[in-house]
Each structure stands twice: as C-alpha cells, then as structure tokens.
Design a protein around this motif. Structure first.
Motif, PDB file in Angstrom:
ATOM      1  N   ARG A  39     -91.661 -81.379 112.179  1.00 53.21           N
ATOM      2  CA  ARG A  39     -92.938 -81.103 112.845  1.00 53.21           C
ATOM      3  C   ARG A  39     -93.886 -82.298 112.734  1.00 53.21           C
ATOM      4  O   ARG A  39     -94.524 -82.690 113.708  1.00 53.21           O
ATOM      5  N   GLU A  40     -93.957 -82.883 111.555  1.00 50.19           N
ATOM      6  CA  GLU A  40     -94.851 -84.027 111.338  1.00 50.19           C
ATOM      7  C   GLU A  40     -94.403 -85.239 112.155  1.00 50.19           C
ATOM      8  O   GLU A  40     -95.223 -86.039 112.619  1.00 50.19           O
ATOM      9  N   ALA A  41     -93.079 -85.395 112.318  1.00 45.83           N
ATOM     10  CA  ALA A  41     -92.538 -86.540 113.059  1.00 45.83           C
ATOM     11  C   ALA A  41     -92.509 -86.295 114.564  1.00 45.83           C
ATOM     12  O   ALA A  41     -92.202 -87.214 115.337  1.00 45.83           O
ATOM     13  N   GLY A  42     -92.787 -85.074 114.998  1.00 46.68           N
ATOM     14  CA  GLY A  42     -92.807 -84.767 116.414  1.00 46.68           C
ATOM     15  C   GLY A  42     -91.434 -84.609 117.034  1.00 46.68           C
ATOM     16  O   GLY A  42     -91.237 -84.894 118.217  1.00 46.68           O
ATOM     17  N   VAL A  43     -90.476 -84.132 116.228  1.00 45.60           N
ATOM     18  CA  VAL A  43     -89.116 -83.911 116.726  1.00 45.60           C
ATOM     19  C   VAL A  43     -88.656 -82.535 116.261  1.00 45.60           C
ATOM     20  O   VAL A  43     -89.357 -81.842 115.539  1.00 45.60           O
ATOM     21  N   SER A  44     -87.457 -82.151 116.668  1.00 47.39           N
ATOM     22  CA  SER A  44     -86.898 -80.880 116.221  1.00 47.39           C
ATOM     23  C   SER A  44     -86.099 -81.095 114.942  1.00 47.39           C
ATOM     24  O   SER A  44     -85.695 -82.216 114.612  1.00 47.39           O
ATOM     25  N   SER A  45     -85.835 -79.998 114.228  1.00 45.16           N
ATOM     26  CA  SER A  45     -85.000 -80.080 113.026  1.00 45.16           C
ATOM     27  C   SER A  45     -83.599 -80.566 113.371  1.00 45.16           C
ATOM     28  O   SER A  45     -82.965 -81.288 112.591  1.00 45.16           O
ATOM     29  N   VAL A  46     -83.115 -80.178 114.549  1.00 45.14           N
ATOM     30  CA  VAL A  46     -81.787 -80.629 114.984  1.00 45.14           C
ATOM     31  C   VAL A  46     -81.750 -82.155 115.086  1.00 45.14           C
ATOM     32  O   VAL A  46     -80.782 -82.801 114.674  1.00 45.14           O
ATOM     33  N   THR A  47     -82.823 -82.729 115.609  1.00 41.16           N
ATOM     34  CA  THR A  47     -82.875 -84.182 115.737  1.00 41.16           C
ATOM     35  C   THR A  47     -82.901 -84.849 114.369  1.00 41.16           C
ATOM     36  O   THR A  47     -82.262 -85.883 114.156  1.00 41.16           O
ATOM     37  N   VAL A  48     -83.624 -84.249 113.424  1.00 38.74           N
ATOM     38  CA  VAL A  48     -83.634 -84.798 112.065  1.00 38.74           C
ATOM     39  C   VAL A  48     -82.216 -84.852 111.524  1.00 38.74           C
ATOM     40  O   VAL A  48     -81.765 -85.881 111.000  1.00 38.74           O
ATOM     41  N   PHE A  49     -81.478 -83.762 111.678  1.00 40.54           N
ATOM     42  CA  PHE A  49     -80.113 -83.721 111.143  1.00 40.54           C
ATOM     43  C   PHE A  49     -79.152 -84.588 111.953  1.00 40.54           C
ATOM     44  O   PHE A  49     -78.107 -84.991 111.428  1.00 40.54           O
TER      45      PHE A  49
END
Length: 203
Positions: A39-49
């Motif tokens: 959320r802080e980075a402006g992306v989805s959790s899927v994108t983080v992973f």
C-alpha cells in the motif's frame, strides 16, 4: 486489477525495497505486513511477491549480489592469483568502499538491530549463509585449477566472514564508537585471511 505501472521492473523493485526498509527500520520487521508495504509503495501484494518471493527478502535483499561477488572472485581472478587472495581483495574492496555487504556502512547498526529483533530474519540470514557456502563450494569444485577441498574451504571462509560480521554487529548494538568498530572490523578481516592462509596458532 494491477495498478498502472506496478509491473515495472527495476524502478518498481527499488521503490518497494525502499519503502519496506524504511518501515522495517521504523517499526520493526515483525510489526510490518507485506500488505502495508504494498500500500505504501503504491502496488499490489502480488507485485511485491513478484519481485521478492519471501517477505524476508524485502530486507535481506542482497543475496544475489553476494553470490555474484563469490562467483567473480573465483572465475575472474587473474593468472597466478589463488582463490584466497582473490576473496581477500574482494572483501577488502567492500570494506574500503563501505558497501552494505561489508557490514560497516553507515546503516549497519540499524540493519543489525532489525535483524537481531526478528527470529524470521535471523533464520533467513542463516539460510543465506548456507546458500553462499554451497555456491562457493560449487564454484571451486568446477574450477580445474583449484586442487583443494572446495566444500571445506567454503565452509571455513563463510563461517569466518560471518563471525567477523557478527562481532561487528555486537559491538555496534552495544553502543561502541563506530570509528573504533570499523578499525576493529578491518583487523579481524586481516586475521581471518591470515588464519585461512597459515592456520590458527595454538596457545
């Protein structure tokens, strides 16, 4: 639906890493969720992973850099330069440049503190050390000019380098003056390579 641009490459990865590191250092690793980082980075959790397969890799994110350094030390050493001398040169260069992998850059104290406070990060750090050991052993076993026991050498080098880092971490976390810690770190590095070259003298 993914947000616009969130599948980007290096810039997206760098933004996620920067946000994660800031949150972990501010609040502690275990207190921050991947969803909060996303959320802080402006992306989805899927994108983080997609960029960081494990939460721990958001903080301990230099494994590939360390692997590449080990490979280069073996594969790209000059003619007549043995592996130990090449590893020493690489280690001292990291130290002189105060690279994060040296353990003596300006962010080392908060980094070590965050790792020490999380059992998940401590466990992952141990896994990474084992991975680096296997990598170095594999490189040595594949090198036709190396005639020693690659598995034993890799175990001794990685364990020794880790011991130097841990001692530096303990001193920094105990509040020792950074300048003296850096000086002691270099001395211990020299002692490590002397011991690997000449053995440890008995008392």
């Amino acid at each position: 639906m993914p947000r616009t641009g969130e599948r980007g490459g290096p810039q997206t990865r760098a933004r996620i890493r920067e946000v994660a590191n800031r949150l972990f250092l501010e609040r502690g690793y275990d207190a921050v969720t991947v969803a909060e980082v996303a959320r802080e980075a402006g992306v989805s959790s899927v994108t983080v992973f997609n960029h960081f397969p494990r939460k721990e890799d958001l903080f301990l994110d230099r494994t590939e850099d360390a692997i590449e350094l080990l490979r280069s030390a073996v594969r790209e050493r000059g003619a007549g330069v043995d592996v130990l001398a090449s590893l020493r040169e690489t280690s001292m260069r990291l130290f002189d440049d105060r690279q994060p992998l040296s353990g003596v850059d300006e962010r080392s104290a908060p980094f070590f503190r965050t790792v020490a406070e999380s059992s998940a990060l401590v466990a992952r750090a141990r896994e990474i050390a084992s991975e680096l050991q296997r990598t170095l052993a594999g490189e040595l076993d594949a090198d036709p000019t190396y005639t020693g026991d690659g598995t034993l050498f890799a175990a001794l080098f990685i364990a020794g380098y880790t011991a130097v880092m841990l001692q530096t971490a303990r001193h920094l976390l105990a509040g020792a003056a950074p300048g003296s810690v850096v000086d002691e770190h270099r001395v211990r590095l020299e002692q490590l390579f002397d011991a690997l070259r000449n053995g440890v003298a008995s008392s």
